[in-house]
Design a protein around this motif. Sequence first.
Motif, PDB file in Angstrom:
ATOM      1  N   GLU A 164       0.840  -1.191   0.000  1.00  0.00           N
ATOM      2  CA  GLU A 164       0.000   0.000   0.000  1.00  0.00           C
ATOM      3  C   GLU A 164       0.881   1.248   0.000  1.00  0.00           C
ATOM      4  O   GLU A 164       2.007   1.228   0.492  1.00  0.00           O
ATOM      5  CB  GLU A 164      -0.923   0.028   1.220  1.00  0.00           C
ATOM      6  N   VAL A 165       0.323   2.338  -0.548  1.00  0.00           N
ATOM      7  CA  VAL A 165       1.022   3.617  -0.613  1.00  0.00           C
ATOM      8  C   VAL A 165       0.297   4.605   0.290  1.00  0.00           C
ATOM      9  O   VAL A 165      -0.920   4.798   0.155  1.00  0.00           O
ATOM     10  CB  VAL A 165       1.046   4.168  -2.053  1.00  0.00           C
ATOM     11  N   TYR A 166       1.026   5.212   1.201  1.00  0.00           N
ATOM     12  CA  TYR A 166       0.483   6.216   2.112  1.00  0.00           C
ATOM     13  C   TYR A 166       0.963   7.598   1.650  1.00  0.00           C
ATOM     14  O   TYR A 166       2.166   7.856   1.577  1.00  0.00           O
ATOM     15  CB  TYR A 166       0.973   5.984   3.535  1.00  0.00           C
ATOM     16  N   TYR A 167       0.007   8.465   1.342  1.00  0.00           N
ATOM     17  CA  TYR A 167       0.348   9.814   0.892  1.00  0.00           C
ATOM     18  C   TYR A 167       0.041  10.832   1.995  1.00  0.00           C
ATOM     19  O   TYR A 167      -1.018  10.757   2.632  1.00  0.00           O
ATOM     20  CB  TYR A 167      -0.470  10.190  -0.348  1.00  0.00           C
ATOM     21  N   PRO A 168       0.931  11.799   2.216  1.00  0.00           N
ATOM     22  CA  PRO A 168       0.680  12.839   3.226  1.00  0.00           C
ATOM     23  C   PRO A 168      -0.329  13.861   2.709  1.00  0.00           C
ATOM     24  O   PRO A 168      -0.128  14.452   1.637  1.00  0.00           O
ATOM     25  CB  PRO A 168       2.060  13.472   3.432  1.00  0.00           C
ATOM     26  N   LEU A 169      -1.416  14.051   3.441  1.00  0.00           N
ATOM     27  CA  LEU A 169      -2.468  14.965   3.012  1.00  0.00           C
ATOM     28  C   LEU A 169      -2.417  16.292   3.762  1.00  0.00           C
ATOM     29  O   LEU A 169      -2.127  16.335   4.956  1.00  0.00           O
ATOM     30  CB  LEU A 169      -3.844  14.333   3.243  1.00  0.00           C
ATOM     31  N   LYS A 170      -2.769  17.358   3.046  1.00  0.00           N
ATOM     32  CA  LYS A 170      -2.926  18.665   3.683  1.00  0.00           C
ATOM     33  C   LYS A 170      -4.291  18.787   4.348  1.00  0.00           C
ATOM     34  O   LYS A 170      -4.447  19.512   5.337  1.00  0.00           O
ATOM     35  CB  LYS A 170      -2.756  19.779   2.641  1.00  0.00           C
ATOM     36  N   MET A 171      -5.279  18.079   3.782  1.00  0.00           N
ATOM     37  CA  MET A 171      -6.649  18.195   4.294  1.00  0.00           C
ATOM     38  C   MET A 171      -7.467  16.988   3.836  1.00  0.00           C
ATOM     39  O   MET A 171      -7.061  16.243   2.948  1.00  0.00           O
ATOM     40  CB  MET A 171      -7.301  19.483   3.768  1.00  0.00           C
ATOM     41  N   TYR A 172      -8.596  16.820   4.457  1.00  0.00           N
ATOM     42  CA  TYR A 172      -9.515  15.744   4.086  1.00  0.00           C
ATOM     43  C   TYR A 172     -10.258  16.110   2.807  1.00  0.00           C
ATOM     44  O   TYR A 172     -10.610  17.261   2.569  1.00  0.00           O
ATOM     45  CB  TYR A 172     -10.525  15.501   5.206  1.00  0.00           C
ATOM     46  N   HIS A 173     -10.513  15.078   1.959  1.00  0.00           N
ATOM     47  CA  HIS A 173     -11.349  15.266   0.764  1.00  0.00           C
ATOM     48  C   HIS A 173     -12.041  13.944   0.475  1.00  0.00           C
ATOM     49  O   HIS A 173     -11.393  12.911   0.322  1.00  0.00           O
ATOM     50  CB  HIS A 173     -10.504  15.707  -0.435  1.00  0.00           C
ATOM     51  N   GLU A 174     -13.354  13.972   0.373  1.00  0.00           N
ATOM     52  CA  GLU A 174     -14.145  12.745   0.204  1.00  0.00           C
ATOM     53  C   GLU A 174     -13.869  12.028  -1.115  1.00  0.00           C
ATOM     54  O   GLU A 174     -14.104  10.833  -1.243  1.00  0.00           O
ATOM     55  CB  GLU A 174     -15.644  13.061   0.310  1.00  0.00           C
ATOM     56  N   ILE A 175     -13.326  12.739  -2.102  1.00  0.00           N
ATOM     57  CA  ILE A 175     -13.100  12.117  -3.404  1.00  0.00           C
ATOM     58  C   ILE A 175     -12.067  10.989  -3.318  1.00  0.00           C
ATOM     59  O   ILE A 175     -12.063  10.071  -4.135  1.00  0.00           O
ATOM     60  CB  ILE A 175     -12.682  13.171  -4.446  1.00  0.00           C
ATOM     61  N   VAL A 176     -11.191  11.057  -2.322  1.00  0.00           N
ATOM     62  CA  VAL A 176     -10.196   9.998  -2.157  1.00  0.00           C
ATOM     63  C   VAL A 176     -10.884   8.649  -1.971  1.00  0.00           C
ATOM     64  O   VAL A 176     -10.525   7.651  -2.617  1.00  0.00           O
ATOM     65  CB  VAL A 176      -9.265  10.298  -0.953  1.00  0.00           C
ATOM     66  N   GLU A 177     -11.887   8.609  -1.114  1.00  0.00           N
ATOM     67  CA  GLU A 177     -12.617   7.367  -0.853  1.00  0.00           C
ATOM     68  C   GLU A 177     -13.525   7.003  -2.022  1.00  0.00           C
ATOM     69  O   GLU A 177     -13.729   5.824  -2.325  1.00  0.00           O
ATOM     70  CB  GLU A 177     -13.416   7.516   0.442  1.00  0.00           C
ATOM     71  N   GLU A 178     -14.032   7.991  -2.720  1.00  0.00           N
ATOM     72  CA  GLU A 178     -14.861   7.731  -3.901  1.00  0.00           C
ATOM     73  C   GLU A 178     -14.047   7.080  -5.018  1.00  0.00           C
ATOM     74  O   GLU A 178     -14.591   6.317  -5.824  1.00  0.00           O
ATOM     75  CB  GLU A 178     -15.477   9.037  -4.406  1.00  0.00           C
ATOM     76  N   LYS A 179     -12.741   7.351  -5.055  1.00  0.00           N
ATOM     77  CA  LYS A 179     -11.870   6.831  -6.110  1.00  0.00           C
ATOM     78  C   LYS A 179     -11.084   5.590  -5.688  1.00  0.00           C
ATOM     79  O   LYS A 179     -10.123   5.199  -6.354  1.00  0.00           O
ATOM     80  CB  LYS A 179     -10.892   7.918  -6.550  1.00  0.00           C
ATOM     81  N   GLY A 180     -11.505   4.946  -4.613  1.00  0.00           N
ATOM     82  CA  GLY A 180     -10.904   3.666  -4.239  1.00  0.00           C
ATOM     83  C   GLY A 180      -9.833   3.724  -3.175  1.00  0.00           C
ATOM     84  O   GLY A 180      -9.256   2.683  -2.821  1.00  0.00           O
ATOM     85  N   GLY A 181      -9.557   4.896  -2.640  1.00  0.00           N
ATOM     86  CA  GLY A 181      -8.596   5.014  -1.551  1.00  0.00           C
ATOM     87  C   GLY A 181      -9.300   5.071  -0.217  1.00  0.00           C
ATOM     88  O   GLY A 181     -10.516   4.932  -0.128  1.00  0.00           O
ATOM     89  N   ARG A 182      -8.527   5.257   0.834  1.00  0.00           N
ATOM     90  CA  ARG A 182      -9.105   5.476   2.142  1.00  0.00           C
ATOM     91  C   ARG A 182      -8.243   6.482   2.892  1.00  0.00           C
ATOM     92  O   ARG A 182      -7.072   6.697   2.536  1.00  0.00           O
ATOM     93  CB  ARG A 182      -9.245   4.172   2.928  1.00  0.00           C
ATOM     94  N   ILE A 183      -8.831   7.092   3.902  1.00  0.00           N
ATOM     95  CA  ILE A 183      -8.128   8.120   4.666  1.00  0.00           C
ATOM     96  C   ILE A 183      -8.083   7.702   6.132  1.00  0.00           C
ATOM     97  O   ILE A 183      -9.072   7.204   6.681  1.00  0.00           O
ATOM     98  CB  ILE A 183      -8.824   9.489   4.526  1.00  0.00           C
ATOM     99  N   CYS A 184      -6.929   7.869   6.747  1.00  0.00           N
ATOM    100  CA  CYS A 184      -6.812   7.579   8.173  1.00  0.00           C
ATOM    101  C   CYS A 184      -5.823   8.540   8.806  1.00  0.00           C
ATOM    102  O   CYS A 184      -5.065   9.226   8.110  1.00  0.00           O
ATOM    103  CB  CYS A 184      -6.377   6.133   8.406  1.00  0.00           C
ATOM    104  N   GLU A 185      -5.847   8.587  10.130  1.00  0.00           N
ATOM    105  CA  GLU A 185      -4.880   9.402  10.858  1.00  0.00           C
ATOM    106  C   GLU A 185      -3.624   8.583  11.150  1.00  0.00           C
ATOM    107  O   GLU A 185      -3.701   7.390  11.446  1.00  0.00           O
ATOM    108  CB  GLU A 185      -5.486   9.906  12.173  1.00  0.00           C
ATOM    109  N   VAL A 186      -2.471   9.229  11.038  1.00  0.00           N
ATOM    110  CA  VAL A 186      -1.185   8.593  11.351  1.00  0.00           C
ATOM    111  C   VAL A 186      -0.425   9.509  12.297  1.00  0.00           C
ATOM    112  O   VAL A 186      -0.730  10.710  12.393  1.00  0.00           O
ATOM    113  CB  VAL A 186      -0.353   8.335  10.076  1.00  0.00           C
TER     114      VAL A 186
END
Length: 342
Positions: free
Chosen positions: A36-58
């Motif tokens: 899996e690839v973890y990308y550093p995000l500046k902010m939350y965006h729902e499109i990430v999950e709509e496009k097959g990814g997921r968002i979590c806190e690290v």
Amino acid sequence: MLAAIFPVLQILKGETLLKSLKLLDPRFRPVFLDFEVYYPLKMYHEIVEEKGGRICEVPDNFFPRKPRKIFNVSELEKMHNMAFPKSFSIIGDIIIINDIPERSDPEKIGDIYRKNYGVRAVFLKASETASDYRVAKWRRISGFGTTFTVHKENNFYFALDVSKVFFNPRLSGERARILRETTSGEVVIDMFMGVGPFSIPLAKKCAIVYGVDINKQAVEFAKTNCLINKIKEDKMTILHGDSREIVPTLGKIADRIIMNFPERSISFLPVALEAIKNNGKIHLYVFERAEEKKKAISIATMRIKNTIKKSNVVFEIKYVSASREVAPRKYMIVVDLLVKRQ
């Protein structure tokens, strides 16, 4: 801190999406864990999950921070009053080191290298490379996670695990050279394919490639990397097994053969000569020990000539080069052979 996570097979899709939306935090680098690839995000965006990814806190220290300045080894030695390894490799988000100077602290060196070069983890070789698989065991001396990573080279992505497969990032220039030389429609045999760093760019850009490897793990990673880099099935055939057994079954089909197995490549030359067409080219990589580069080149070319003399072949050496020492008095020699008549 937020991370956007995509399966490694979707690395191109995920990266393109996040860049287009300007969601990536430019202060940090991605992390690769468990395919899996973890990308550093500046902010939350729902499109990430709509496009097959997921968002979590690290954790805040999860992503490697891009260093403002990278110090060279000599500078690090002066700053820390300690001897540092002169030779190491950065592969994806990890560093691998073959050995540590005596009286130096491995964990301290690992921590310094991890911060200085902005990587997730640093690994020290725990046992020597053995067998045709060319793999070693590694001990983590800094950071977190396993030896799995994804390496980007010349805009291609290569998923790999250095504890299971062989990979040499220092050959990136050599791989680019061969890619420039190869013309459209050539048939190429990569006799020691590994995870595909020679084969996949060639198959993508111009050639029909047969990639062979005896290491089943390398074969599986090569298949994964074909999917990641969107290689068409009719452009690359991946074959698992010993090149001495598989290549003769292909016939005299190759316009170009790549032989990146420096420890033993010369012993495979008779097999390559049976598969190369007239006016075909063989790219040979050889380790040679000598006091200086010129002597190493002389010894290597003589060994090659003596091996080819046993075959009914006329050939010409078109290119010879030697790397810096890969170990004390040990050089990597690159030799291009043009086979003119068989």
